[in-house]
Scaffold this active site. Structure first.
Site, PDB file in Angstrom:
ATOM      1  N   HIS A 358       0.911  -1.267   0.138  1.00 17.60           N
ATOM      2  CA  HIS A 358       0.058   0.022  -0.042  1.00 17.60           C
ATOM      3  C   HIS A 358       0.888   1.265   0.133  1.00 17.60           C
ATOM      4  O   HIS A 358       0.536   2.185  -0.806  1.00 17.60           O
ATOM      5  CB  HIS A 358      -0.886   0.101   1.422  1.00 17.60           C
ATOM      6  CG  HIS A 358      -2.017  -1.200   1.208  1.00 17.60           C
ATOM      7  ND1 HIS A 358      -2.761  -1.234   2.219  1.00 17.60           N
ATOM      8  CD2 HIS A 358      -1.892  -2.239   0.303  1.00 17.60           C
ATOM      9  CE1 HIS A 358      -3.608  -2.212   2.058  1.00 17.60           C
ATOM     10  NE2 HIS A 358      -3.212  -3.005   1.110  1.00 17.60           N
ATOM     11  N   GLU A 599       2.087 -11.768 -20.035  1.00 13.95           N
ATOM     12  CA  GLU A 599       2.880 -11.514 -19.072  1.00 13.95           C
ATOM     13  C   GLU A 599       3.820 -13.140 -18.610  1.00 13.95           C
ATOM     14  O   GLU A 599       4.618 -12.999 -17.705  1.00 13.95           O
ATOM     15  CB  GLU A 599       1.980 -11.461 -17.753  1.00 13.95           C
ATOM     16  CG  GLU A 599       1.240 -10.265 -17.910  1.00 13.95           C
ATOM     17  CD  GLU A 599       0.356  -9.866 -16.635  1.00 13.95           C
ATOM     18  OE1 GLU A 599       0.815  -9.277 -15.538  1.00 13.95           O
ATOM     19  OE2 GLU A 599      -0.765 -10.301 -16.234  1.00 13.95           O
ATOM     20  N   ASN A 622       7.103  -6.233 -16.364  1.00 11.60           N
ATOM     21  CA  ASN A 622       7.473  -6.729 -15.144  1.00 11.60           C
ATOM     22  C   ASN A 622       7.618  -8.038 -14.954  1.00 11.60           C
ATOM     23  O   ASN A 622       8.301  -8.748 -14.282  1.00 11.60           O
ATOM     24  CB  ASN A 622       6.971  -5.768 -14.109  1.00 11.60           C
ATOM     25  CG  ASN A 622       7.165  -4.217 -14.098  1.00 11.60           C
ATOM     26  OD1 ASN A 622       7.931  -3.821 -14.772  1.00 11.60           O
ATOM     27  ND2 ASN A 622       6.252  -3.678 -13.514  1.00 11.60           N
ATOM     28  N   ASP A 623       6.467  -8.662 -15.048  1.00 13.79           N
ATOM     29  CA  ASP A 623       6.122  -9.913 -14.597  1.00 13.79           C
ATOM     30  C   ASP A 623       6.673 -11.000 -15.703  1.00 13.79           C
ATOM     31  O   ASP A 623       7.152 -12.022 -15.335  1.00 13.79           O
ATOM     32  CB  ASP A 623       4.399 -10.243 -14.604  1.00 13.79           C
ATOM     33  CG  ASP A 623       3.891 -10.304 -12.996  1.00 13.79           C
ATOM     34  OD1 ASP A 623       4.763 -10.418 -12.202  1.00 13.79           O
ATOM     35  OD2 ASP A 623       2.895  -9.987 -13.050  1.00 13.79           O
ATOM     36  N   CYS A 670       3.367  -1.898 -20.874  1.00 15.26           N
ATOM     37  CA  CYS A 670       3.048  -1.230 -19.833  1.00 15.26           C
ATOM     38  C   CYS A 670       3.501  -1.631 -18.608  1.00 15.26           C
ATOM     39  O   CYS A 670       3.388  -1.058 -17.498  1.00 15.26           O
ATOM     40  CB  CYS A 670       1.431  -1.282 -19.508  1.00 15.26           C
ATOM     41  SG  CYS A 670       1.206  -3.027 -19.062  1.00 15.26           S
TER      42      CYS A 670
END
Length: 750
Positions: A358, A599, A622-623, A670
């Site tokens: 968070h 991904e 990223n993944d 992205c």
């Protein structure tokens, strides 16, 4: 051996300092293995190995016997980085006699290296007079303890570097990037309420006032305990009532209180002094053989927390924050973030957590440089010390040298100047010198992202993380609530397109009210797998998206973690059902484009099939990088292996573009790679239609892409694809852009 190992590990973890650990471990190993000698040698600043603790050799040799690498049996163990087990040590070619130690009496020798992150920190040795080859169990036991000792030594060395009065500049600690950027300032350590092991070390100038403050807190706790005892007197036996009397006795000046006063008189703040005393007494009771006395450790701990709660509450209420505060904690939370005046907060560091925590999400929304997961950071020792937060590299530097300060100040100044200079590009298209046009979109998650994105010239949203509103609540948001949230995003960017990813939880993104407990969460129940198993969640979310898009018609829906065609077909079926339901309710809608996120490796190899059935493809770099390289991107221990410019990643990205082109399907990216100006040049050359990134990076990417031609980018890509390592790719990008007069404006290794 297992019982001995467990006991030793517990005692090591409770020890106060490195020397205590070393003395304890040699004594316990000598006893557990029934040998006559156990010694620890540690590497010094010059690379030599110094005898730092021993049971069995002459105590006077400690700190005096030093071996160079490859000198003696200890040097051989360190150089070869493997155990050495000898029955006749004195006959080995590397044997060397040191009269100071008295070791000529010992024939048997077993030495194992102490290694942390591929670096030899020292050597752990046992010896015996009788000629004996230590068996496999002995060797395994010593290797296991050396691994335990390695982490303690590494952490203790780091703590020593930043300990008050002993500072060596430029102590560096690796974590993972939470929010890009660089900050320099004064550490403000926030510890969890009443956590005895997380109290920051602080010195006090007014000792008398600190003692008076401590007495006030003790008096308040005495009053609480006395009141509790009276309230429970009729419901407790005499023995149980005695516990309250014991608590009050421990708070007496002649007991715990007196020990704390002694430490305060030496200049230590009351909370730290109290926590230190309590932990020592807790460990004393916990190590006792008598079960009754051993159980008293819990009573000491409970009393310690009660007093600490008062000490912390009083101290926090009068805390003054510096103008350049860097918030530091074991696990930062949104409420901790709210305690610091926004105009004084320049950076954040969390020992635990990932870039999807968070607080990391909030940091990116507020554009505050942040580093997460700094596992070896001795954060309780950092309060009021100067820190550098390098959010590009996931790096924290304590007590930076004058030279490093100067370097980072220049970076900060340059970034500020660049940000100002790039403001003029806001309304300019992302167009190369030869006229090739590329769309630059942004990734968003909070409304705070919106204005900054528009101010920096975003042409659309390539990824709206719909899980963020879910993460920031203590329950699932309802359909109407979701509709309002999504409408705000769609209206803010209209008529620009907004790509909303369906709920992507699991992995390192856990909802507190929807726990997913798995041994391997990144390969488990996450993304589309979760929402297809819970169509009620998926349908409510899609209905909310569709309703929010009415009259705006700028919605795009994106599906995360797709691994096969059946998942795409099932999701499409549910989206069509939701669309028909909303239309039947009287809403007038345009059916939105539906895309697939690439991904996982499986999706790369089925990209053509997905492109034939979907309206667009979007690579989540990223993944994809994480899965291709088998590297957890939130794990600081393997951070150096997470390389988005790895040749395998680049080839996979090329394959996706080629598959999309064969089906005339739009393709975007992205992940964070899109926000790296150097990587963006390669992505443009590959043929990506849209690059989506954080708003912070958008002007930098635009500046670089507008400074070169498509032909120059194509040439660079072809040269890069012939290379075999990420470091070579990195070097060539920097070299080529420099030769073209283009500054990359991105510092992966500042």
């Amino acid at each position: 051996m297992l019982n001995s190992l467990r006991t030793i590990v517990q005692e090591v973890n409770a020890a106060r300092d490195l020397q205590s650990v070393l003395d304890l471990i040699v004594a316990r190993i000598k006893s557990a293995m029934n040998t006559q000698v156990c010694s620890v040698y540690l590497r010094d600043g010059k690379g030599a190995y110094v005898l730092m603790a021993t049971e069995g050799l002459h105590a006077s040799a400690v700190g005096k016997v030093t071996l160079k690498p490859e000198e003696g049996l200890v040097g051989r163990v360190a150089t070869r980085e493997e155990p050495l087990n000898l029955e006749h040590a004195e006959t080995h070619p590397s044997y060397q006699y040191f009269p100071e130690t008295g070791e000529e009496r010992f024939s048997s020798f077993l030495g194992v290296p102490v290694i942390h992150h591929r670096e030899v920190l020292g050597v752990l040795v046992v010896q015996q007079v009788e000629q004996r080859r230590f068996d496999e169990g002995d060797e395994a036991f010593l290797v296991t303890l050396s691994a335990q000792l390695a982490g303690v030594i590494a952490h203790a060395e780091a703590t020593g570097v930043v300990a008050v009065g002993k500072g060596t500049a430029d102590a560096k600690f690796m974590g993972t990037a939470g929010c890009a950027g660089v900050a320099m300032g004064e550490a403000v350590v926030i510890s969890p309420p009443a956590d005895l092991r997380s109290v920051p070390y602080q010195v006090v100038s007014d000792i008398d006032e600190e003692i008076a403050f401590f007495y006030r807190c003790l008096a308040a706790v005495r009053e609480d305990i006395g009141r509790m005892g009276e309230e429970l007197r009729t419901r407790l036996s005499r023995e149980e009532q005695a516990l309250f009397d014991a608590y009050l006795a421990m708070l007496d000046d002649a007991s715990l209180g007196g020990e704390v006063i002694e430490r305060i008189e030496n200049g230590v703040c009351a909370p730290f002094a109290w926590a230190e005393v309590i932990l020592e007494h807790e460990q004393t009771f916990a190590s006792m053989n008598d079960p009754y006395l051993r159980d008293r450790a819990a009573d000491v701990r409970d009393l310690g927390r009660r007093v600490l709660a008062y000490l912390q509450e009083s101290a926090q209420s009068c805390r003054v924050y510096p103008d350049n505060a860097i918030l530091v904690g074991e696990e930062l939370t949104a409420s901790m973030l709210g305690e610091v005046p926004p105009d004084k907060l320049v950076g954040m560091i969390s020992v635990e957590g990932s870039r999807n925590s968070h607080v990391a999400i909030l940091a990116r929304a507020m554009d505050i440089p942040t580093v997460m997961g700094v596992i070896d950071l001795p954060y309780t020792q950092l309060d009021s010390r100067t820190l550098i937060v390098d959010g590009y590299n996931g790096l924290v530097v304590s007590d930076p040298s004058t030279q490093l300060k100067r370097q980072y100040k220049a970076i900060i100044k340059e970034e500020q100047a660049l940000a100002k200079g790039l403001e003029s590009l806001r309304d300019q298209p992302c167009e190369t010198t030869c006229g090739h046009r590329l769309n630059l979109w942004v990734n968003t998650g909070l409304m705070a992202d919106v204005m900054r994105s528009l101010d920096r010239g975003a042409e659309g949203v390539g990824l709206y993380r719909t899980e963020v509103p879910f993460l920031l609540r203590d329950r699932f948001p309802g359909e109407e609530e979701q509709t309002r949230i999504y409408r705000q995003q769609l209206e803010a960017f209209a008529p620009r397109p907004v790509t909303m990813r369906t709920l992507d939880v699991g992995g390192d993104k856990a909802l507190p009210y929807f726990p997913i407990e798995e041994a391997n969460p990144f390969l488990g129940w996450r993304g589309l797998r979760v929402t297809l198993d819970h169509p009620e969640i998926f349908l409510v979310q899609v209905r909310a998206m569709l309703k929010a898009s009415e009259d705006l018609d700028n919605l795009r829906i994106m599906l995360p973690m797709v691994t096969n065609m059946a998942e795409l077909e099932a999701a499409n079926g549910l989206i069509m059902r939701a669309f028909n339901e909303v239309m039947e309710e009287g809403h007038r809608l345009v059916y939105p484009p539906v895309g697939v996120m690439i991904e996982v490796p499986a999706a790369v190899y089925q990209a053509r099939e997905f492109a034939a059935r979907a309206d667009f493809l979007s690579v989540g770099s990223n993944d994809l990088t994480q899965y291709l390289l088998a590297v957890d991107r939130n794990n600081a221990r393997v951070a150096d292996l997470y390389q988005s410019l790895h040749p395998a990643v680049l080839r996979a990205l090329m394959q996706v573009v080629e598959a999309a082109a064969s089906e005339d399907c739009d393709v975007s990216i992205c992940g964070e790679m899109a926000g790296d100006p150097g990587a963006a040049v390669l992505l443009m050359a590959m043929g990506y239609d849209i690059l989506s990134m954080s708003a912070t990076n958008l002007p930098k990417v635009k500046s670089v892409l507008r400074a070169l031609s498509r032909e120059q980018a194509d040439t660079l890509l072809q040269d890069v694809l012939a290379l075999t390592s990420a470091s070579e790719v990195e070097a060539l990008i920097n070299e080529r852009l420099t030769s073209l007069g283009v500054k990359r404006l991105y510092r992966p290794n500042a």
